[in-house]
Write a protein that holds these residues in place. Structure first.
Motif, PDB file in Angstrom:
ATOM      1  N   ILE A 166       0.853  -1.197   0.000  1.00 49.98           N
ATOM      2  CA  ILE A 166       0.000   0.000   0.000  1.00 49.98           C
ATOM      3  C   ILE A 166       0.885   1.242   0.000  1.00 49.98           C
ATOM      4  CG2 ILE A 166      -1.741   1.266   1.309  1.00 49.98           C
ATOM      5  CD1 ILE A 166      -2.813  -1.421   2.264  1.00 49.98           C
ATOM      6  N   THR A 183     -12.193   7.077 -12.136  1.00 52.80           N
ATOM      7  CA  THR A 183     -12.444   6.242 -10.957  1.00 52.80           C
ATOM      8  C   THR A 183     -13.736   5.455 -11.140  1.00 52.80           C
ATOM      9  OG1 THR A 183     -13.482   8.133  -9.898  1.00 52.80           O
ATOM     10  CG2 THR A 183     -11.207   7.716  -9.332  1.00 52.80           C
ATOM     11  N   LEU A 204     -13.334   5.151  -3.246  1.00 53.44           N
ATOM     12  CA  LEU A 204     -13.249   3.699  -3.101  1.00 53.44           C
ATOM     13  C   LEU A 204     -12.373   3.079  -4.181  1.00 53.44           C
ATOM     14  CD1 LEU A 204     -16.800   2.404  -2.142  1.00 53.44           C
ATOM     15  CD2 LEU A 204     -14.701   2.393  -0.789  1.00 53.44           C
ATOM     16  N   TYR A 205     -12.285   3.755  -5.339  1.00 49.94           N
ATOM     17  CA  TYR A 205     -11.459   3.245  -6.430  1.00 49.94           C
ATOM     18  C   TYR A 205     -10.010   3.110  -5.964  1.00 49.94           C
ATOM     19  CZ  TYR A 205      -9.556   2.709 -11.118  1.00 49.94           C
ATOM     20  OH  TYR A 205      -8.918   2.235 -12.221  1.00 49.94           O
ATOM     21  N   TYR A 206      -9.552   4.080  -5.143  1.00 47.32           N
ATOM     22  CA  TYR A 206      -8.173   4.038  -4.664  1.00 47.32           C
ATOM     23  C   TYR A 206      -7.965   2.901  -3.673  1.00 47.32           C
ATOM     24  CZ  TYR A 206      -7.826   8.322  -7.209  1.00 47.32           C
ATOM     25  OH  TYR A 206      -7.844   9.214  -8.237  1.00 47.32           O
ATOM     26  N   VAL A 207      -9.014   2.619  -2.905  1.00 47.71           N
ATOM     27  CA  VAL A 207      -8.949   1.477  -1.996  1.00 47.71           C
ATOM     28  C   VAL A 207      -8.834   0.189  -2.818  1.00 47.71           C
ATOM     29  CG1 VAL A 207     -10.164   0.204  -0.199  1.00 47.71           C
ATOM     30  CG2 VAL A 207     -10.295   2.706  -0.261  1.00 47.71           C
ATOM     31  N   TYR A 208      -9.689   0.084  -3.851  1.00 42.87           N
ATOM     32  CA  TYR A 208      -9.681  -1.067  -4.770  1.00 42.87           C
ATOM     33  C   TYR A 208      -8.278  -1.247  -5.352  1.00 42.87           C
ATOM     34  CZ  TYR A 208     -11.052  -3.366  -9.296  1.00 42.87           C
ATOM     35  OH  TYR A 208     -11.154  -4.164 -10.399  1.00 42.87           O
ATOM     36  N   SER A 210      -5.315  -0.097  -4.213  1.00 46.26           N
ATOM     37  CA  SER A 210      -4.257  -0.476  -3.278  1.00 46.26           C
ATOM     38  C   SER A 210      -4.454  -1.916  -2.809  1.00 46.26           C
ATOM     39  CB  SER A 210      -4.138   0.505  -2.109  1.00 46.26           C
ATOM     40  OG  SER A 210      -5.383   0.830  -1.615  1.00 46.26           O
ATOM     41  N   LEU A 211      -5.717  -2.373  -2.782  1.00 50.75           N
ATOM     42  CA  LEU A 211      -5.936  -3.790  -2.476  1.00 50.75           C
ATOM     43  C   LEU A 211      -5.396  -4.655  -3.606  1.00 50.75           C
ATOM     44  CD1 LEU A 211      -9.482  -3.857  -0.847  1.00 50.75           C
ATOM     45  CD2 LEU A 211      -7.244  -4.056   0.239  1.00 50.75           C
ATOM     46  N   THR A 214      -1.753  -4.992  -3.007  1.00 50.01           N
ATOM     47  CA  THR A 214      -1.521  -5.902  -1.886  1.00 50.01           C
ATOM     48  C   THR A 214      -1.720  -7.342  -2.315  1.00 50.01           C
ATOM     49  OG1 THR A 214      -2.439  -4.172  -0.506  1.00 50.01           O
ATOM     50  CG2 THR A 214      -2.131  -6.310   0.515  1.00 50.01           C
TER      51      THR A 214
END
Lengths: 484, 484
Positions: A166, A183, A204-208, A210-211, A214
């Motif tokens: 991340i 996004t 949420l796109y940025y969370v998607y 970075s997941l 990971t």
């Protein structure tokens, strides 16, 4: 006297004719676009192919050259699946990543200054936006490499390690954000009733994303344990991405007789006219990252192949995993990338009970060597026998489910040894470890280490073929007509 | 029983009230520009100041927290100038660089998305070009950090080490090249007859810039040896660059009574109207790099101050040297930067005979501790006494010249000990080592280690004052009127 097996293996010999062929070829590909007065349609791609060959050659020679220095500084690991357990240089992903990043730096002038028939360099303004994304991806890769090496040096604890991808994806995502990147996500048909055709994910796109980093990083890291496995899976995924990118490039204008029908779209991509220049640019950018990755992975694999003379280390997994996710983010194909990770997804789901503590997770889950036959058997997690308290319910439940799905092989206590479980079957005495390697050994029987690696390679290739089928065949079931 | 001095020193205690003051202050500076509906003239600079405070605080806490882990993995050095020679964590430049680079990554959205009254973000298109340069500088810094750490890990040989700053400057210079950056240099008056007013260096400009990186990196690395010296010189150079940058920023519109005369250029820079927006943008970019550098250097200095609890290592010198040269290249003030390196240039010239093998160079050239008084004396390079062959002519010549210039102190053999040299003076028995530290001890007499550090700090400050005088006062002798 120290046992002789503790000395490192001699490096694998290198074919002497290889540099004589590859070096001139790669250098001519690299320098041709600089001097050519008739640049053909994709000069940077030509150079990228040259850099890829150079990356292969450099990896081939640098890895054995640096091995002794790494061993001397304590970067070495015992090969647990060899009789005697020789020491092998560890963390060789570091020179691999260094070669790769250096070559990608030297590549900067090609797509961003040399005139090109495709993309904005010929007619439009300087492609600052693309250069910015390219640099941010390099920053992410370099961060992943540095943090991966720190992990190799300091043995960072598991919970401190998890955010590494991340952190490494911060530069890429922040630049993507600063440039106001897309996004939105196109939904599969079945979900459109719920969410609409295109869903604006926003933050949420940025969370998607970075997941995604990971996942791609850690899923390669946990499909490990036998010689050549991390490197060969990276190589096949990289080749799959290359194949996918090539579908979008304009075909060279070659007039082949009798093939008029097939080649009627000369000058267009294999997929026909889809997406136009923007799509070509994205997939060119992806190729610039993937071709040299194929080169370094192939070079490292030569030394990492059974019996291994070089271990890739965590550095390698962080570096390649990050490269895949950077490319998927830049070129907008995160879902296609995930399709190439089918074996890794299977291995991850299989590993979940051990990763999340439902079932004991020993330090190493790699298969077990039978020294008498030289074959690998599944390794096991063994529970304390009666009269010790039985394994907790969550452990029994997950193992029974996985056993019913034929994913693990359980051994049970016989009636006279202990009490029956409530289901009437004997209490679980041991289970095979929850990895795809042990799963394969359970179903295909004991085999040699290199055979097992080849089986996994076959599965990875089959997974990629399935991915292409899903992406370009079955996709019509989930999405409308031609996908961009 | 192991001598107790080999245990590491306890970390220096941290004032408990500091985070309570600095943390809220820095966070409010960082978040204010994001939520403010009335952005003032320089919102990114406000955030940069916040990040700088955060960098200070993070360095202050992270360095002692990571010390034991570094010592455990062998990153430790004996403090040669302390009685007993305690072990001190080494390579602490690595966490310092990591904090710095992470904060600069998190800073990306500020100058490149938040609307600003200065620069193109308000009115013009997205500042891709600046973002590109910013990212390429980050890449160079990260490369320098990684290579510096590899030097700390692998003890890279001197001749392999020299190109490290050149490799690290590749991303910056290639991006500069790809964007078609300026490669012309304004000549001082005296040289204009020979070369013209503006000389187009072309490819030579890139050689000049990579030599700048090599110099700024290595010159800090060789002015080392006593507690606090590498970090304090970096801190003062960084503060000098900040002071220079501030001269170009628009002054805030503050109406001070009785000061009308001085403040008549309200809204303009301290230097009056020179260069306009382009100049302001360049020096803002420089500040974005320098303010957090001041923060991390100050934080590390707290632990590195006499008696030192943390050593910076090569990582620190590579990282700070590269930061200075990146900023000088990006913001076009390489000559001004070199003026801030006056003490380093003096030390480099003084060191040349030892660096280039004219005079023996021992592993350590740091001063010598007199354990009875606790004072430092100059260290010496001693030549084999008669009847061994005398030192070679090149050694004698360079030492005699330096001795005539009072830069070194020689000891000679008396008549009865050996033969006279041709000049009639006794043969050289020893010379003080050729560093600014020994030079100071020769002329100012023995002193305590912390006093010597303070003397060097004074000299560095005096050098910067001289630099400002040359740049803005005496510059009229060499250049026409107002310089841009």
């Amino acid at each position: 006297m120290a046992p002789p097996a503790l000395r490192p293996l001699l490096p694998r010999p290198l074919p002497f004719f290889l540099p004589a062929i590859i070096l001139p070829l790669s250098l001519s590909l690299i320098f041709h676009p600089l001097v050519s007065t008739h640049p053909h349609s994709l000069p940077a791609l030509e150079a990228s192919f040259g850099f890829s060959l150079l990356a292969f050659l450099a990896s081939l020679y640098v890895v054995p050259a640096l091995g002794p220095a790494f061993v001397a500084k304590g970067f070495k690991g015992r090969d647990l699946l060899k009789v005697g357990g020789a020491f092998v240089p560890e963390s060789m992903g570091l020179p691999i990543a260094a070669i790769y990043i250096l070559l990608l730096m030297l590549f900067i002038p090609y797509p961003f200054t040399v005139p090109s028939a495709v993309g904005p360099a010929k007619t439009g303004p300087f492609p600052h936006e693309e250069l910015t994304l390219y640099l941010s991806a390099l920053l992410s890769l370099l961060t992943a490499t540095l943090l991966g090496f720190l992990d190799d040096v300091f043995d960072i604890r598991w919970r401190h390690k998890l955010p590494i991808p991340i952190v490494a994806s911060i530069p890429l995502l922040l630049v993507y954000f600063a440039q106001g990147g897309l996004t939105a996500v196109v939904m599969p048909k079945g979900l459109r009733g719920l969410f609409g055709t295109v869903v604006e994910l926003g933050p949420l796109y940025y969370v998607y994303m970075s997941l995604l980093s990971t996942f791609s990083t850690n899923s390669i890291n946990i499909l490990a344990g036998i010689n050549g496995i991390e490197v060969s899976q990276s190589l096949i995924i990289a080749l799959s991405v290359v194949a996918n990118d090539l579908l979008y490039l304009p075909l060279p204008r070659i007039d082949l007789p009798y093939l008029g029908e097939i080649w009627e779209h000369r000058g267009m991509s294999l997929l026909g006219v889809i997406g136009g220049e923007e799509m070509v640019r994205r997939h060119l950018l992806s190729l610039y990252f993937m071709l040299p990755l194929v080169g370094v992975c192939a070079g490292l694999l030569y030394h990492n192949w059974y019996p291994s003379r070089a271990f890739p280390g965590d550095t390698f997994c962080y570096f390649t995993g990050m490269t895949f996710s950077c490319v998927a983010i830049l070129s907008h194909f995160p879902k296609t990338l995930l399709l190439f990770f089918i074996p890794q997804i299977f291995n991850f789901i299989l590993s979940c009970p051990q990763l999340f503590g439902l079932v004991n997770c020993p330090r190493h889950r790699l298969p077990k060597l039978d020294e008498s036959t030289g074959l690998l058997n599944p390794s096991q997690v063994v529970f304390p026998p009666s009269p010790a308290p039985p394994p907790p319910f969550r452990t029994v439940l997950s193992l029974e489910i996985f056993s019913a799905l034929r994913l693990v092989k359980l051994e049970r206590e016989t009636k006279k040894e202990g009490v029956l479980s409530s289901s009437g079957r004997g209490r679980i005495r041991s289970s095979t470890n929850l990895t795809i390697l042990n799963f394969l050994l359970v179903h295909l029987g004991s085999m040699r280490e290199d055979v097992l690696t080849k089986v996994v390679i076959m599965i990875q290739i089959a997974g990629s073929l399935l991915a292409f089928f899903v992406r370009y065949g079955a996709v019509r079931l989930f999405y409308d007509g031609d996908r961009k």
